[in-house]
Write a protein that holds these residues in place. Structure first.
Motif, PDB file in Angstrom:
ATOM      1  N   PHE A  22      43.210  26.096 -18.403  1.00  0.00           N
ATOM      2  CA  PHE A  22      43.040  24.668 -19.116  1.00  0.00           C
ATOM      3  C   PHE A  22      42.680  23.743 -18.159  1.00  0.00           C
ATOM      4  CE2 PHE A  22      44.612  20.511 -19.911  1.00  0.00           C
ATOM      5  CZ  PHE A  22      44.178  20.197 -21.090  1.00  0.00           C
ATOM      6  N   LEU A  23      42.893  23.628 -17.098  1.00  0.00           N
ATOM      7  CA  LEU A  23      42.358  22.562 -16.208  1.00  0.00           C
ATOM      8  C   LEU A  23      40.788  23.077 -15.632  1.00  0.00           C
ATOM      9  CD1 LEU A  23      45.403  21.788 -13.806  1.00  0.00           C
ATOM     10  CD2 LEU A  23      44.056  20.532 -15.639  1.00  0.00           C
ATOM     11  N   GLY A  24      40.620  24.368 -15.550  1.00  0.00           N
ATOM     12  CA  GLY A  24      39.349  24.907 -15.175  1.00  0.00           C
ATOM     13  C   GLY A  24      38.176  24.458 -16.325  1.00  0.00           C
ATOM     14  N   GLY A  25      38.637  24.561 -17.600  1.00  0.00           N
ATOM     15  CA  GLY A  25      37.599  24.185 -18.777  1.00  0.00           C
ATOM     16  C   GLY A  25      37.374  22.753 -18.637  1.00  0.00           C
ATOM     17  N   PHE A  26      38.493  22.035 -18.362  1.00  0.00           N
ATOM     18  CA  PHE A  26      38.504  20.638 -18.417  1.00  0.00           C
ATOM     19  C   PHE A  26      37.585  19.919 -17.348  1.00  0.00           C
ATOM     20  CE2 PHE A  26      39.772  16.327 -17.409  1.00  0.00           C
ATOM     21  CZ  PHE A  26      39.776  15.492 -18.365  1.00  0.00           C
ATOM     22  N   LEU A  27      37.914  20.608 -16.078  1.00  0.00           N
ATOM     23  CA  LEU A  27      37.160  20.146 -15.121  1.00  0.00           C
ATOM     24  C   LEU A  27      35.667  20.529 -15.108  1.00  0.00           C
ATOM     25  CD1 LEU A  27      39.633  20.703 -12.142  1.00  0.00           C
ATOM     26  CD2 LEU A  27      38.753  18.515 -13.291  1.00  0.00           C
ATOM     27  N   TYR A  28      35.368  21.667 -15.755  1.00  0.00           N
ATOM     28  CA  TYR A  28      33.899  22.082 -15.608  1.00  0.00           C
ATOM     29  C   TYR A  28      33.184  21.184 -16.933  1.00  0.00           C
ATOM     30  CZ  TYR A  28      29.774  24.736 -16.830  1.00  0.00           C
ATOM     31  OH  TYR A  28      28.514  25.265 -17.078  1.00  0.00           O
ATOM     32  N   MET A  29      33.883  20.674 -17.916  1.00  0.00           N
ATOM     33  CA  MET A  29      33.487  19.936 -18.861  1.00  0.00           C
ATOM     34  C   MET A  29      33.305  18.473 -18.220  1.00  0.00           C
ATOM     35  SD  MET A  29      35.044  20.510 -22.506  1.00  0.00           S
ATOM     36  CE  MET A  29      34.528  18.978 -23.207  1.00  0.00           C
ATOM     37  N   TYR A  30      34.018  17.920 -17.174  1.00  0.00           N
ATOM     38  CA  TYR A  30      34.024  16.744 -16.691  1.00  0.00           C
ATOM     39  C   TYR A  30      32.827  16.579 -15.605  1.00  0.00           C
ATOM     40  CZ  TYR A  30      35.277  12.681 -14.067  1.00  0.00           C
ATOM     41  OH  TYR A  30      35.438  11.594 -13.178  1.00  0.00           O
ATOM     42  N   TRP A  31      32.756  17.609 -14.767  1.00  0.00           N
ATOM     43  CA  TRP A  31      31.934  17.651 -13.740  1.00  0.00           C
ATOM     44  C   TRP A  31      30.369  17.886 -14.299  1.00  0.00           C
ATOM     45  CZ3 TRP A  31      36.023  19.644 -10.232  1.00  0.00           C
ATOM     46  CH2 TRP A  31      36.721  18.621  -9.371  1.00  0.00           C
ATOM     47  N   ARG A  32      30.445  19.079 -14.866  1.00  0.00           N
ATOM     48  CA  ARG A  32      28.861  19.612 -15.171  1.00  0.00           C
ATOM     49  C   ARG A  32      28.408  18.863 -16.671  1.00  0.00           C
ATOM     50  NH1 ARG A  32      26.975  23.470 -11.865  1.00  0.00           N
ATOM     51  NH2 ARG A  32      25.685  23.932 -13.575  1.00  0.00           N
ATOM     52  N   GLN A  33      29.424  18.418 -17.576  1.00  0.00           N
ATOM     53  CA  GLN A  33      28.639  17.771 -18.656  1.00  0.00           C
ATOM     54  C   GLN A  33      27.610  18.644 -19.235  1.00  0.00           C
ATOM     55  OE1 GLN A  33      27.582  13.582 -17.484  1.00  0.00           O
ATOM     56  NE2 GLN A  33      29.798  13.083 -17.061  1.00  0.00           N
ATOM     57  N   PRO A  34      28.209  19.591 -19.819  1.00  0.00           N
ATOM     58  CA  PRO A  34      27.221  20.588 -20.471  1.00  0.00           C
ATOM     59  C   PRO A  34      26.675  19.797 -22.105  1.00  0.00           C
ATOM     60  CG  PRO A  34      29.287  21.488 -20.826  1.00  0.00           C
ATOM     61  CD  PRO A  34      29.370  20.299 -19.918  1.00  0.00           C
ATOM     62  N   GLU A  35      25.521  20.119 -22.403  1.00  0.00           N
ATOM     63  CA  GLU A  35      25.185  19.626 -23.791  1.00  0.00           C
ATOM     64  C   GLU A  35      25.847  20.076 -24.833  1.00  0.00           C
ATOM     65  OE1 GLU A  35      21.040  20.470 -24.389  1.00  0.00           O
ATOM     66  OE2 GLU A  35      20.463  19.946 -22.278  1.00  0.00           O
ATOM     67  N   ALA A  36      25.881  19.463 -25.961  1.00  0.00           N
ATOM     68  CA  ALA A  36      26.844  19.593 -27.069  1.00  0.00           C
ATOM     69  C   ALA A  36      26.177  20.753 -27.613  1.00  0.00           C
ATOM     70  CB  ALA A  36      26.721  18.419 -28.094  1.00  0.00           C
ATOM     71  N   ASP A  37      27.164  21.641 -28.471  1.00  0.00           N
ATOM     72  CA  ASP A  37      26.803  22.969 -29.208  1.00  0.00           C
ATOM     73  C   ASP A  37      26.037  24.022 -28.229  1.00  0.00           C
ATOM     74  OD1 ASP A  37      27.593  21.872 -31.338  1.00  0.00           O
ATOM     75  OD2 ASP A  37      25.798  21.057 -31.814  1.00  0.00           O
ATOM     76  N   SER A  38      26.196  23.873 -26.707  1.00  0.00           N
ATOM     77  CA  SER A  38      25.510  24.913 -25.969  1.00  0.00           C
ATOM     78  C   SER A  38      26.894  25.927 -25.832  1.00  0.00           C
ATOM     79  CB  SER A  38      25.294  24.342 -24.731  1.00  0.00           C
ATOM     80  OG  SER A  38      26.503  23.800 -23.913  1.00  0.00           O
ATOM     81  N   VAL A  39      26.395  26.977 -25.015  1.00  0.00           N
ATOM     82  CA  VAL A  39      27.349  28.180 -24.794  1.00  0.00           C
ATOM     83  C   VAL A  39      28.357  27.575 -23.839  1.00  0.00           C
ATOM     84  CG1 VAL A  39      27.371  30.393 -23.689  1.00  0.00           C
ATOM     85  CG2 VAL A  39      25.641  29.924 -25.533  1.00  0.00           C
ATOM     86  N   GLN A  40      28.008  26.903 -22.621  1.00  0.00           N
ATOM     87  CA  GLN A  40      28.826  26.379 -21.803  1.00  0.00           C
ATOM     88  C   GLN A  40      29.762  25.565 -22.119  1.00  0.00           C
ATOM     89  OE1 GLN A  40      25.441  26.201 -21.475  1.00  0.00           O
ATOM     90  NE2 GLN A  40      25.052  27.739 -19.793  1.00  0.00           N
ATOM     91  N   MET A  41      29.466  24.557 -23.188  1.00  0.00           N
ATOM     92  CA  MET A  41      30.307  23.723 -23.835  1.00  0.00           C
ATOM     93  C   MET A  41      31.448  24.439 -24.573  1.00  0.00           C
ATOM     94  SD  MET A  41      31.372  20.495 -24.395  1.00  0.00           S
ATOM     95  CE  MET A  41      30.268  19.054 -24.565  1.00  0.00           C
ATOM     96  N   MET A  42      31.134  25.497 -25.354  1.00  0.00           N
ATOM     97  CA  MET A  42      31.915  26.173 -26.462  1.00  0.00           C
ATOM     98  C   MET A  42      32.873  27.106 -25.362  1.00  0.00           C
ATOM     99  SD  MET A  42      29.911  27.531 -29.775  1.00  0.00           S
ATOM    100  CE  MET A  42      28.162  27.890 -28.778  1.00  0.00           C
ATOM    101  N   ALA A  43      32.469  27.575 -24.314  1.00  0.00           N
ATOM    102  CA  ALA A  43      33.289  28.323 -23.359  1.00  0.00           C
ATOM    103  C   ALA A  43      34.131  27.293 -22.802  1.00  0.00           C
ATOM    104  CB  ALA A  43      32.308  29.010 -22.268  1.00  0.00           C
ATOM    105  N   ALA A  44      33.832  26.224 -22.461  1.00  0.00           N
ATOM    106  CA  ALA A  44      34.897  25.385 -21.873  1.00  0.00           C
ATOM    107  C   ALA A  44      35.854  24.855 -22.723  1.00  0.00           C
ATOM    108  CB  ALA A  44      34.038  24.095 -21.112  1.00  0.00           C
TER     109      ALA A  44
END
Length: 108
Positions: free
Chosen positions: A61-83
């Protein structure tokens, strides 16, 4: 004849059995105190297993949250869906494990 759980492997056995057919535990040679101690050890081992699972879920859970916080992937990207998937799976897994732990503690 009643069906009880083996204190060694927690599988169903007859209360008349002298030896567990699954783990070969000699029940006839054990005192009531030894059987209770073995059942307690089995319960604690199960609690520790679920505690470890809840820590892994929290890390997911924290890994997904921290990835979204630091990397800020674009909406509807694979990285955002994975996080978001990691956050959802980690949260549900954590909550389920905590409910199981509460149940095991009340079962004492």
């Amino acid at each position: 004849m009643a069906i009880v759980q083996c204190p060694g492997c927690s599988k169903s056995i007859s209360n008349k059995s002298t030896v567990c057919p699954h783990c070969q535990l000699q029940l006839k040679e054990m005192t009531a105190e030894q059987i209770e101690r073995l059942a307690n050890k089995q319960r604690i081992s199960k609690q520790q297993k679920f505690m470890n699972h809840s820590f892994l879920a929290l890390i997911l859970f924290l890994g997904g949250f921290l990835y979204m916080y630091w990397r800020q992937p674009e909406a509807d990207s694979v990285q955002m869906m994975a996080a978001q998937g990691a956050i959802a799976v980690g949260c549900v897994w954590y909550l389920v494990n905590r409910v199981i732990l509460i149940y095991l503690k009340k079962k004492k």
